[in-house]
Design a protein around this motif. Structure first.
Motif, mmCIF file in Angstrom:
data_model
loop_
_atom_site.group_PDB
_atom_site.id
_atom_site.type_symbol
_atom_site.label_atom_id
_atom_site.label_comp_id
_atom_site.label_asym_id
_atom_site.label_seq_id
_atom_site.Cartn_x
_atom_site.Cartn_y
_atom_site.Cartn_z
ATOM 1 N N VAL A 228 0.886 -1.167 0.000
ATOM 2 C CA VAL A 228 0.000 0.000 0.000
ATOM 3 C C VAL A 228 0.923 1.216 0.000
ATOM 4 C CG1 VAL A 228 -1.856 1.219 1.206
ATOM 5 C CG2 VAL A 228 -1.746 -1.285 1.298
ATOM 6 N N ARG A 230 1.584 4.890 -0.187
ATOM 7 C CA ARG A 230 0.787 6.120 -0.011
ATOM 8 C C ARG A 230 1.662 7.360 -0.115
ATOM 9 N NH1 ARG A 230 -2.067 6.125 5.350
ATOM 10 N NH2 ARG A 230 -0.352 7.428 6.065
ATOM 11 N N VAL A 236 -2.960 6.654 -3.269
ATOM 12 C CA VAL A 236 -2.428 5.306 -3.036
ATOM 13 C C VAL A 236 -2.268 4.608 -4.385
ATOM 14 C CG1 VAL A 236 -2.985 3.040 -2.056
ATOM 15 C CG2 VAL A 236 -3.413 5.100 -0.732
ATOM 16 N N PHE A 253 -3.810 -3.621 -5.298
ATOM 17 C CA PHE A 253 -2.493 -3.175 -4.846
ATOM 18 C C PHE A 253 -1.405 -4.009 -5.516
ATOM 19 C CE2 PHE A 253 -5.481 -2.450 -1.368
ATOM 20 C CZ PHE A 253 -5.327 -1.088 -1.197
ATOM 21 N N PRO A 296 -1.118 -6.681 3.962
ATOM 22 C CA PRO A 296 -0.641 -5.417 3.411
ATOM 23 C C PRO A 296 0.543 -4.816 4.180
ATOM 24 C CG PRO A 296 -2.702 -5.104 4.607
ATOM 25 C CD PRO A 296 -2.329 -6.532 4.785
ATOM 26 N N LEU A 298 2.231 -1.059 4.439
ATOM 27 C CA LEU A 298 2.108 0.349 4.040
ATOM 28 C C LEU A 298 3.506 0.941 3.878
ATOM 29 C CD1 LEU A 298 0.044 2.911 3.979
ATOM 30 C CD2 LEU A 298 1.066 3.361 6.201
ATOM 31 N N VAL A 331 -10.054 -4.769 -1.577
ATOM 32 C CA VAL A 331 -9.223 -3.599 -1.898
ATOM 33 C C VAL A 331 -9.932 -2.344 -1.418
ATOM 34 C CG1 VAL A 331 -8.264 -2.235 -3.805
ATOM 35 C CG2 VAL A 331 -8.091 -4.734 -3.843
ATOM 36 N N LEU A 335 -8.567 0.284 1.286
ATOM 37 C CA LEU A 335 -8.468 1.714 0.952
ATOM 38 C C LEU A 335 -9.210 2.535 2.012
ATOM 39 C CD1 LEU A 335 -9.048 1.719 -2.918
ATOM 40 C CD2 LEU A 335 -6.988 2.490 -1.734
ATOM 41 N N THR A 338 -7.205 2.625 5.179
ATOM 42 C CA THR A 338 -6.006 3.467 4.998
ATOM 43 C C THR A 338 -6.409 4.937 5.074
ATOM 44 O OG1 THR A 338 -5.122 1.777 3.530
ATOM 45 C CG2 THR A 338 -4.034 3.910 3.463
#
Ligand code: SF4
Length: 344
Positions: A228, A230, A236, A253, A296, A298, A331, A335, A338
């Motif tokens: 992910v 960002r 993203v 992703f 995931p 980040l 997803v 999202l 996030t």
């Protein structure tokens, strides 16, 4: 059954108003593996945006997948788009009215073709969807999983023999409604069923034993690492998936191999080390044949470090403007979380 249908059937589903081949076809495809209550809002949004087959044919695939996001089984949406293009281009926007010609179109099987012919054109045709299979296996006490070819063959024969040639549309809707509202998977309402006098399963008090379930198989679990990435401005990174395979044509992703490190991935793909790396909570998703666990990671990246490619999309969190693309449910979940985390 026709009298029962007149009194107790469903007459006001959105695809029953002004039925035509296009509306019946879209509803039938959406209803495969999906409940009526789930389908209705999707169907209404779809019809508002694509009121006829030419409008659907002219739309970009991303717009179709966007309206399909959350319904699952995305091959259905891709085939819907392909068929719309064929009908618009090769048939002048008019669906063929024969089972064989319909079956030659992408994503239209024998039962869907039968539903279009009978419901939209009111011509005799046989259908065998999940509801009809349930009614027939119970009425005739047919043992064996309907996915087995010998059982399926027998059911097609019985479905064809039972179909009404005088009022094909009413009969088709009647048997579908009976399966959906009376001959339900659990606790069927045999005491209010018009077929009860001749139903073998009801006589034997074993309706719930039919249809025979699919033989059990072990369900594998797949773990998949995803990045992910960002940016400072809240965008993203999403990557378009290949057309074939799981979530084909949708945006997801970027994947991380089991031995890949997020920082190394960032350097190789984005040309810079991440400013921060953090593991996020896993997201589980169930497919028909396996369970998926998305794991995931980040990474916070600076806008200056960002590279672009045609199959990449820097998706702006919290804003859907100009981003009408197909997103698989997990997803979308990731999202949203996030976005929440970024705002907290
Ligand atoms: S009598 Fe019961 S089992 Fe038989 S078709 Fe009707 S609801 Fe289904």
């Amino acid at each position: 059954m026709l009298s029962w249908y007149a009194a107790h059937g469903r007459h006001d589903l959105p695809w029953q108003t002004e039925p035509n081949a296009y509306r019946v076809w879209v509803s039938e495809i959406m209803l495969q593996q999906t409940q009526v209550a789930t389908v209705i809002p999707y169907y209404e949004r779809f019809m508002a945006q694509f009121p006829d087959v030419d409008a659907l044919a002219a739309a970009p695939m991303d717009a179709v997948l966007h309206l399909w996001s959350g319904l699952g089984y995305y091959a259905r949406a891709r085939n819907l788009h392909k068929t719309a293009i064929r009908v618009s281009r090769d048939f002048g926007g008019v669906f063929p009215d024969g089972v064989e010609a319909l079956q030659a179109l992408p994503g239209i099987g024998l039962s869907t073709a039968g539903a279009i012919v009978s419901l939209a054109y009111d011509r005799p045709a046989t259908i065998l969807d999940g509801n009809v299979k349930r009614v027939l296996t119970r009425y005739h006490a047919i043992a064996g999983w309907p996915g087995k070819s010998a059982v399926a063959k027998r059911l097609w024969q019985l479905a064809g023999a039972a179909a009404c040639t005088q009022r094909p549309a009413a009969y088709t809707q009647a048997i579908m409604d009976l399966g959906a509202t009376v001959c339900t998977r659990r606790q069927p309402g045999c005491d209010r069923c018009p077929l009860q006098p001749g139903c073998r399963a009801a006589m034997l008090s074993c309706a719930e034993d039919f249809p025979t379930p699919r033989p059990k198989r072990a369900r594998p679990t797949r773990h998949q690492g995803v990045i992910v990435a960002r940016r400072d401005d809240g965008a993203v990174l999403l990557e378009r998936r290949p057309d074939a395979g799981v979530w084909g044509g949708l945006w997801s992703f970027p994947e991380l191999g089991p031995d890949d490190a997020a920082a190394a991935w960032s350097e190789a793909r984005l040309g810079a080390r991440p400013m921060r790396v953090e593991r996020l909570a896993a997201v589980n998703h169930t497919f028909t044949h396996f369970d998926l666990v998305l794991e995931p990671v980040l990474i916070a990246v600076a806008p200056a470090a960002v590279m672009d490619r045609p199959d990449w999309l820097w998706y702006k969190l919290g804003s859907n403007s100009n981003q009408a693309v197909g997103l698989p449910a997990p997803v979308r979940t990731l999202l949203d979380s996030t976005n929440t985390e970024a705002n907290s």
